[in-house]
Design an enzyme around this catalytic site. Structure first.
Site, short mmCIF file in Angstrom:
data_model
loop_
_atom_site.label_atom_id
_atom_site.label_comp_id
_atom_site.label_asym_id
_atom_site.label_seq_id
_atom_site.Cartn_x
_atom_site.Cartn_y
_atom_site.Cartn_z
CE1 TYR A 146 -4.02 1.90 -0.34
CE2 TYR A 146 -3.40 2.57 1.85
CZ TYR A 146 -4.33 2.72 0.50
OH TYR A 146 -5.22 3.61 0.64
CE LYS B 248 -20.04 -19.70 -16.52
NZ LYS B 248 -20.92 -20.51 -17.44
CG ASP C 170 -27.53 -17.80 -15.41
OD1 ASP C 170 -27.31 -18.41 -16.48
OD2 ASP C 170 -27.25 -18.12 -14.21
CB ALA D 58 -36.03 -19.53 -30.60
CB ALA E 115 -29.17 -17.12 -25.00
CB ALA E 116 -28.58 -22.17 -25.98
CG ASN F 138 -29.51 -30.67 -16.91
OD1 ASN F 138 -29.75 -31.83 -16.86
ND2 ASN F 138 -28.24 -30.39 -17.14
CG ASN G 297 -22.16 -24.03 -21.56
OD1 ASN G 297 -22.55 -25.03 -22.32
ND2 ASN G 297 -22.52 -22.86 -21.59
#
Length: 420
Positions: free
Chosen positions: A48, A103, A146, A204, A206-207, A295, A327
């Protein structure tokens, strides 16, 4: 037929275990680690004030110096507005935090990438965009997560255009990359070509839309792809389509899912449970390929599908069946490759490089440690092995290096690729 009561009991056990996992011995799944010594007064003065002033001056003179003197080059933001969390829907930003922390765990475990999870309360897409734009200097990359369609398309494209670091919506491109890799292998095994295949995509969002776009880039014929949403086949005569759905609309007289499935070579489901009937599956072309990725319950369950067709190759999103479309096979290594060469974006060339790296890996002998991890005696390229296993240690080197090389070759890397 399995007993519903036993499933309910098993689910309750899993839920209780999950709650304990997240709460004990301390809440949450991630923490910050100090990387430099802090034992002495001198250590603290370097960490610092006054020592920190010198790297500040260097970065002021040369912003790229932040990659040398800070954690920017290995730090990714996983950001959500909580509008489309897993299969739970619009639960809100705060309720999405356990998923974002999860994630972060995957990024660190598989690719040694540090993550700040950021949950944004945003009433409109522009508010979300403004928030990400303002915090972007902190990070080497942005992983959008998401976020509901169609806003996710607009959000991602604007941020890609405005920021000089990679912005990647994993629910779009991550899923599409893993689907494409498995699909190319399945087509080879079934003796078919992507250029000739008739494809049905159920869902139909995002994926689904991202998968269609990537498959067209890889050679699929646009006129052979039928996307289906809750209103039926997405065709050019519909007047209820947003610009993103209109971009994948087919010029066809087919109107229902059953119509679309007639003589189809490929089915890709990114929708909901039990939506494909045995009759629809029976109507597909010889040697069909079925990716039922809903899923935890697929669009058609493998046990049922195999009683209808003995000539199919099947993938799901579940780990307890062969060919899991997961993924985690993609995003940690895609970002690793991008960060390693300080790429300004994750472009189409880099995504295609990831597809082929994943595809090629399944053609190689499987290491003993992978067999041991999954309790298998043998595993080889074939109908039950068209996608690498998530615990395959070769993924980091193969996928990351392919992505890094593609970034350099396509002109979006700031530094050369270093194989080590």
């Amino acid at each position: 037929m399995s007993n519903p009561e036993s499933h309910a009991y098993a689910d309750a056990e899993v839920n209780d275990a999950a709650l304990r996992y997240h709460a004990e011995p301390s809440p949450g799944k991630t923490a910050i680690q100090i990387k430099k010594p802090t034992r002495t007064q001198r250590d603290l003065s370097l960490a610092y004030t006054p020592g920190v002033a010198e790297p500040v001056r260097r970065i002021e003179q040369d912003p790229d110096a932040a990659y040398r003197y800070t954690n920017k080059g290995n730090l990714v933001a996983v950001i959500t507005d909580g509008s489309a969390v897993l299969g739970l829907g619009k639960v809100g930003a705060l309720a999405g935090k356990p998923v974002m922390e999860g994630k972060a765990v995957l990024f660190k475990h598989f690719a040694d990438i540090d993550v700040f999870d950021i949950e944004v309360y945003a009433r409109h897409p522009q508010e979300f965009i403004d928030t990400v734009r303002r915090i972007a200097p902190t990070f080497g990359g942005i992983n959008l997560e998401d976020i509901a369609a169609p806003h996710c398309f607009e959000i991602e494209q604007i941020l890609i255009d405005e920021l000089d670091i990679p912005v990647f919506h994993d629910d779009q491109h991550g899923t599409a990359i893993i689907i494409a890799a498995g699909l190319l292998n399945a087509l080879e095994l079934q003796g078919k070509r992507l250029e000739d295949a008739r494809i049905v995509v159920l869902g139909a969002g995002a994926a689904g839309i991202a998968s269609i776009r990537l498959l067209i880039t890889l050679g699929a014929h646009r006129n052979n792809i039928f996307a289906v949403d809750r209103q039926g086949v997405i065709h050019t005569g519909r007047r209820d389509l947003n610009p993103f759905k209109f971009g994948i609309a087919a010029d066809t007289e087919r109107r229902t899912l059953a119509d679309a499935m007639q003589d189809a070579d490929i089915f890709i489901g990114v929708s909901g449970p039990d939506l494909i009937s045995p009759e629809m599956l029976a109507a597909m072309a010889p040697r069909p390929i079925v990716f039922a990725l809903s899923n935890p319950v697929p669009e058609i369950r493998p046990e049922l599908a195999r009683t209808v067709r003995d000539d199919l190759i099947m993938a799901t999103g579940r780990s307890d069946y062969p060919n899991q479309v997961n993924n985690v096979l993609g995003f940690p290594y895609i970002f690793r490759g991008a960060l390693d060469v300080r790429a300004s974006r994750i472009n189409e060339d880099m995504q295609i490089a990831a597809v082929h790296a994943l595809r090629d890996l399944t053609h190689e002998p499987v290491p003993a440690e992978v067999l041991e991890a999954y309790g298998l005696e043998q595993l080889a390229h074939g109908p039950d092995y068209i996608i690498p296993k998530p615990l395959d240690p070769r993924l980091r080197e193969r996928v990351s290096s392919a992505v890094a090389r593609a970034a350099v070759e396509s002109g979006v890397a700031r530094i050369p690729y270093q194989p080590d």
